[in-house]
Design a protein around this motif. Structure first.
Motif, PDB file in Angstrom:
ATOM      1  N   VAL A  18       0.850  -1.482  -0.028  1.00 41.67           N
ATOM      2  CA  VAL A  18       0.100   0.092   0.039  1.00 41.67           C
ATOM      3  C   VAL A  18       0.897   1.267  -0.042  1.00 41.67           C
ATOM      4  N   GLN A  19       1.923   1.426   0.596  1.00 41.49           N
ATOM      5  CA  GLN A  19       2.863   2.141   0.800  1.00 41.49           C
ATOM      6  C   GLN A  19       3.525   2.682  -0.673  1.00 41.49           C
ATOM      7  N   LYS A  20       3.620   1.464  -1.325  1.00 38.65           N
ATOM      8  CA  LYS A  20       4.542   1.640  -2.835  1.00 38.65           C
ATOM      9  C   LYS A  20       3.181   2.240  -3.605  1.00 38.65           C
ATOM     10  N   GLU A  31      -0.859  16.875  -7.688  1.00 40.83           N
ATOM     11  CA  GLU A  31      -1.377  17.782  -8.685  1.00 40.83           C
ATOM     12  C   GLU A  31      -2.861  17.958  -8.650  1.00 40.83           C
ATOM     13  N   LYS A  32      -3.703  17.020  -8.187  1.00 40.52           N
ATOM     14  CA  LYS A  32      -5.233  17.199  -7.968  1.00 40.52           C
ATOM     15  C   LYS A  32      -5.228  18.036  -6.572  1.00 40.52           C
ATOM     16  N   ALA A  33      -4.259  17.915  -5.813  1.00 43.69           N
ATOM     17  CA  ALA A  33      -4.555  18.770  -4.456  1.00 43.69           C
ATOM     18  C   ALA A  33      -3.937  20.263  -4.729  1.00 43.69           C
ATOM     19  N   GLY A  34      -3.081  20.541  -5.681  1.00 42.16           N
ATOM     20  CA  GLY A  34      -2.549  21.874  -5.815  1.00 42.16           C
ATOM     21  C   GLY A  34      -1.507  22.183  -5.008  1.00 42.16           C
ATOM     22  N   LYS A  35      -0.852  21.118  -4.187  1.00 44.31           N
ATOM     23  CA  LYS A  35       0.248  21.320  -3.384  1.00 44.31           C
ATOM     24  C   LYS A  35       1.194  20.048  -3.214  1.00 44.31           C
ATOM     25  N   THR A  36       2.244  20.270  -2.664  1.00 40.72           N
ATOM     26  CA  THR A  36       3.354  19.501  -2.313  1.00 40.72           C
ATOM     27  C   THR A  36       3.230  18.729  -1.089  1.00 40.72           C
ATOM     28  N   PHE A  37       3.143  17.655  -0.930  1.00 41.77           N
ATOM     29  CA  PHE A  37       3.095  17.018   0.443  1.00 41.77           C
ATOM     30  C   PHE A  37       4.641  16.546   0.742  1.00 41.77           C
ATOM     31  N   GLU A  38       5.145  17.097   1.830  1.00 42.80           N
ATOM     32  CA  GLU A  38       6.293  16.548   2.294  1.00 42.80           C
ATOM     33  C   GLU A  38       6.552  15.089   3.000  1.00 42.80           C
ATOM     34  N   ILE A  39       5.362  14.804   3.526  1.00 45.78           N
ATOM     35  CA  ILE A  39       5.293  13.493   4.218  1.00 45.78           C
ATOM     36  C   ILE A  39       3.861  12.882   3.456  1.00 45.78           C
ATOM     37  N   PHE A  40       4.146  11.395   2.943  1.00 44.65           N
ATOM     38  CA  PHE A  40       2.987  11.013   2.357  1.00 44.65           C
ATOM     39  C   PHE A  40       3.079   9.586   2.647  1.00 44.65           C
ATOM     40  N   SER A  41       2.699   9.360   3.859  1.00 39.19           N
ATOM     41  CA  SER A  41       3.005   8.194   4.734  1.00 39.19           C
ATOM     42  C   SER A  41       1.404   7.184   4.663  1.00 39.19           C
ATOM     43  N   ALA A  42       1.321   6.124   4.020  1.00 37.78           N
ATOM     44  CA  ALA A  42       0.260   5.451   4.066  1.00 37.78           C
ATOM     45  C   ALA A  42       0.048   4.628   5.796  1.00 37.78           C
ATOM     46  N   PHE A  56      -8.874   2.418  -0.884  1.00 34.49           N
ATOM     47  CA  PHE A  56      -9.157   3.762  -0.158  1.00 34.49           C
ATOM     48  C   PHE A  56      -8.188   3.671   0.905  1.00 34.49           C
ATOM     49  N   ILE A  57      -7.167   4.709   0.875  1.00 30.53           N
ATOM     50  CA  ILE A  57      -6.069   4.857   1.456  1.00 30.53           C
ATOM     51  C   ILE A  57      -6.166   5.961   2.209  1.00 30.53           C
ATOM     52  N   LYS A  58      -5.819   5.975   3.791  1.00 31.99           N
ATOM     53  CA  LYS A  58      -5.482   7.114   4.637  1.00 31.99           C
ATOM     54  C   LYS A  58      -4.090   7.421   4.617  1.00 31.99           C
ATOM     55  N   VAL A  59      -3.733   8.667   4.365  1.00 32.76           N
ATOM     56  CA  VAL A  59      -2.395   8.989   4.062  1.00 32.76           C
ATOM     57  C   VAL A  59      -2.062  10.350   4.945  1.00 32.76           C
ATOM     58  N   HIS A  60      -0.963  10.018   5.989  1.00 35.03           N
ATOM     59  CA  HIS A  60      -0.384  11.206   6.607  1.00 35.03           C
ATOM     60  C   HIS A  60       0.329  11.952   5.801  1.00 35.03           C
ATOM     61  N   VAL A  61       0.055  13.576   5.802  1.00 35.02           N
ATOM     62  CA  VAL A  61       0.586  14.439   4.962  1.00 35.02           C
ATOM     63  C   VAL A  61       1.329  15.540   5.635  1.00 35.02           C
ATOM     64  N   GLY A  62       1.521  15.219   7.031  1.00 36.64           N
ATOM     65  CA  GLY A  62       2.156  15.950   8.008  1.00 36.64           C
ATOM     66  C   GLY A  62       1.374  16.697   8.927  1.00 36.64           C
TER      67      GLY A  62
END
Length: 100
Positions: A18-20, A31-42, A56-62
């Motif tokens: 899932v992380q892959k 691109e869809k969010a219009g921002k860069t995520f420093e952290i992208f951890s499933a 359907f994945i919950k992702v920590h983005v900081g």
């Protein structure tokens, strides 16, 4: 145990597979969010077997921020390619993963 076709599994802790998926789809999500995520951890996910698999994945983005992704993975005979089918912003750790 695999889910029945059409239904989603119970939420499970994210694993390396899932992380892959998240790593591979990160640029599309940014691109869809219009921002860069420093952290992208499933963190957790549900899956749904269709003619391929929806994740359907919950992702920590900081900080306290999370996003929910809906990623479609084609069947291996079709190349197992990934596509981002949905992104929900402004989520928190406690938000359940729902079908969207």
């Amino acid at each position: 145990m695999p889910s029945l076709r059409g239904g989603t599994t119970e939420a499970k802790d994210a694993n390396e597979e899932v992380q892959k998926i998240c790593d591979d789809i990160k640029s599309s999500a940014e691109e869809k969010a219009g921002k860069t995520f420093e952290i992208f951890s499933a963190k957790s996910y549900k899956s749904q077997v269709v003619a391929g698999t929806n994740y359907f994945i919950k992702v920590h983005v900081g900080g306290e921020d999370y996003v929910h992704l809906r990623v479609y993975k084609k069947l291996p005979c079709e190349g197992s390619t990934l596509s981002l089918h949905g992104l929900q912003m402004s989520k928190v750790h406690q938000d359940p993963i729902e079908y969207f």
